[in-house]
Design an enzyme around this catalytic site. Structure first.
Site, PDB file in Angstrom:
ATOM      1  N   TYR A  51      60.186 -13.348  22.760  1.00 57.44           N
ATOM      2  CA  TYR A  51      61.157 -12.449  23.372  1.00 57.44           C
ATOM      3  C   TYR A  51      60.749 -12.012  24.774  1.00 57.44           C
ATOM      4  O   TYR A  51      61.488 -12.205  25.731  1.00 57.44           O
ATOM      5  CB  TYR A  51      61.354 -11.206  22.492  1.00 57.44           C
ATOM      6  CG  TYR A  51      62.127 -11.455  21.228  1.00 57.44           C
ATOM      7  CD1 TYR A  51      63.521 -11.438  21.225  1.00 57.44           C
ATOM      8  CD2 TYR A  51      61.478 -11.703  20.026  1.00 57.44           C
ATOM      9  CE1 TYR A  51      64.245 -11.666  20.067  1.00 57.44           C
ATOM     10  CE2 TYR A  51      62.184 -11.942  18.859  1.00 57.44           C
ATOM     11  CZ  TYR A  51      63.568 -11.920  18.886  1.00 57.44           C
ATOM     12  OH  TYR A  51      64.273 -12.156  17.734  1.00 57.44           O
ATOM     13  N   GLU A 125      62.993 -17.483  16.572  1.00 57.87           N
ATOM     14  CA  GLU A 125      63.763 -16.391  17.173  1.00 57.87           C
ATOM     15  C   GLU A 125      63.582 -16.404  18.679  1.00 57.87           C
ATOM     16  O   GLU A 125      62.449 -16.512  19.168  1.00 57.87           O
ATOM     17  CB  GLU A 125      63.324 -15.023  16.631  1.00 57.87           C
ATOM     18  CG  GLU A 125      63.677 -14.766  15.186  1.00 57.87           C
ATOM     19  CD  GLU A 125      63.301 -13.355  14.745  1.00 57.87           C
ATOM     20  OE1 GLU A 125      63.264 -12.446  15.612  1.00 57.87           O
ATOM     21  OE2 GLU A 125      63.044 -13.160  13.546  1.00 57.87           O
ATOM     22  N   TRP A 173      68.503 -16.054  18.530  1.00 57.60           N
ATOM     23  CA  TRP A 173      68.676 -14.828  17.743  1.00 57.60           C
ATOM     24  C   TRP A 173      69.720 -13.958  18.417  1.00 57.60           C
ATOM     25  O   TRP A 173      69.513 -13.509  19.528  1.00 57.60           O
ATOM     26  CB  TRP A 173      67.350 -14.064  17.637  1.00 57.60           C
ATOM     27  CG  TRP A 173      67.440 -12.907  16.689  1.00 57.60           C
ATOM     28  CD1 TRP A 173      67.668 -11.598  16.996  1.00 57.60           C
ATOM     29  CD2 TRP A 173      67.335 -12.976  15.266  1.00 57.60           C
ATOM     30  NE1 TRP A 173      67.707 -10.833  15.873  1.00 57.60           N
ATOM     31  CE2 TRP A 173      67.513 -11.662  14.783  1.00 57.60           C
ATOM     32  CE3 TRP A 173      67.142 -14.010  14.348  1.00 57.60           C
ATOM     33  CZ2 TRP A 173      67.480 -11.361  13.425  1.00 57.60           C
ATOM     34  CZ3 TRP A 173      67.102 -13.696  13.005  1.00 57.60           C
ATOM     35  CH2 TRP A 173      67.268 -12.381  12.558  1.00 57.60           C
ATOM     36  N   GLU A 180      69.182  -4.290  12.902  1.00 56.60           N
ATOM     37  CA  GLU A 180      67.832  -4.532  13.413  1.00 56.60           C
ATOM     38  C   GLU A 180      66.873  -3.479  12.870  1.00 56.60           C
ATOM     39  O   GLU A 180      67.130  -2.280  12.978  1.00 56.60           O
ATOM     40  CB  GLU A 180      67.824  -4.477  14.945  1.00 56.60           C
ATOM     41  CG  GLU A 180      68.415  -5.697  15.622  1.00 56.60           C
ATOM     42  CD  GLU A 180      67.501  -6.902  15.549  1.00 56.60           C
ATOM     43  OE1 GLU A 180      66.265  -6.726  15.658  1.00 56.60           O
ATOM     44  OE2 GLU A 180      68.013  -8.015  15.368  1.00 56.60           O
ATOM     45  N   PHE A 181      65.767  -3.933  12.287  1.00 57.03           N
ATOM     46  CA  PHE A 181      64.753  -2.992  11.821  1.00 57.03           C
ATOM     47  C   PHE A 181      64.237  -2.176  13.006  1.00 57.03           C
ATOM     48  O   PHE A 181      63.850  -2.717  14.030  1.00 57.03           O
ATOM     49  CB  PHE A 181      63.594  -3.728  11.156  1.00 57.03           C
ATOM     50  CG  PHE A 181      63.966  -4.386   9.861  1.00 57.03           C
ATOM     51  CD1 PHE A 181      64.316  -3.618   8.765  1.00 57.03           C
ATOM     52  CD2 PHE A 181      63.978  -5.767   9.742  1.00 57.03           C
ATOM     53  CE1 PHE A 181      64.664  -4.215   7.564  1.00 57.03           C
ATOM     54  CE2 PHE A 181      64.327  -6.378   8.538  1.00 57.03           C
ATOM     55  CZ  PHE A 181      64.677  -5.599   7.450  1.00 57.03           C
TER      56      PHE A 181
END
Length: 244
Positions: A51, A125, A173, A180-181
């Site tokens: 990310y 992801e 993703w 989302e956690f």
């Protein structure tokens, strides 16, 4: 080594990284010969999530205590700003004051190939969030997500061609907006817009349309223009960015 090496060294060499063994000492479990043989090579593929990128700076390693955590042993502070006051790239999430660096995926893939014998890799992801407070029209016009996906896919393709990295799959993703956690429904990661009041009400976002064209091969001719637009948009931001 305290992040990837913690599990990759045992999986490929049957032991923890030397730096971990040196710093953590007796607190780090040891593999006996049977365990080392059992764990070495005991994976089918690596699923890597990518990310953002952070800078690391030295931090005194505190003496172990009841509040000591594994990450403290690394002896570093992770930050999004370097010593020159520069950020690694465009804004990832305003609320978290985080930034992304597309070329970082090139370096990470090359590192895994060189360090661990070119394992089979799937990018499980890779994506960027937008505010959950945006209305439907704002959320669907997610050109920021196109910038993010295109720039990372360009560098992923580049490292596969130039370095022969064994990447066999890529998952953006996410397919649709999701829970989302840690963030709940306050952010949106989807290529499709989801109405939380009616989950059957969904619309493909601009990023989803672009991704369709990319997968089908019809976006290949425009990929360079998309990547250029991504680079230009990042440079036009007010915050000072580090060189790519």
């Amino acid at each position: 080594e305290f992040f990837h090496g913690w599990y990759m060294e045992p999986l490929t060499k049957g032991r923890y990284p030397a730096i971990m063994r040196k710093i953590v000492g007796s607190r780090l479990p040891k593999f006996n010969k049977t365990e080392a043989k059992l764990v070495t090579g005991s994976y089918d593929f690596l699923g890597l999530n990518y990310y953002v990128t952070q800078y690391a700076k030295p931090k005194p390693n505190p003496y172990p205590s009841e509040t000591h955590t594994a990450m403290m042993d690394a002896g570093v502070d992770l930050t999004f700003k370097n010593s020159r006051g520069e950020y690694p790239g465009p804004v990832f999430a305003e609320d978290a004051n985080s930034y992304y660096y597309p070329k970082g995926i090139y370096y990470v893939m090359d590192y895994f190939k060189t360090k661990y014998g070119n394992p089979l890799i799937y990018i499980t992801e890779n994506g960027i969030s937008t505010p959950g407070s945006e209305n439907r029209c704002e959320a669907i016009a997610d050109y920021k997500r196109i910038d993010y996906l295109c720039s990372h896919l360009c560098f992923l393709r580049k490292v596969i061609k130039e370095k022969g990295v064994n990447v066999r799959g890529y998952f953006a993703w996410a397919l649709g907006d999701n829970y989302e956690f840690g963030k709940g429904f306050t952010v949106r990661f989807g290529l499709s817009y989801v109405n939380w009041d009616n989950l059957d009400d969904r619309n493909l976002k601009e990023s989803g349309k672009w991704y369709q064209r990319f997968i089908n091969g019809t976006a290949k001719n425009s990929a360079k223009q998309d990547f250029l637009r991504s680079s230009l948009s990042s440079q036009s931001q007010k915050k000072r960015l580090a060189d790519a």
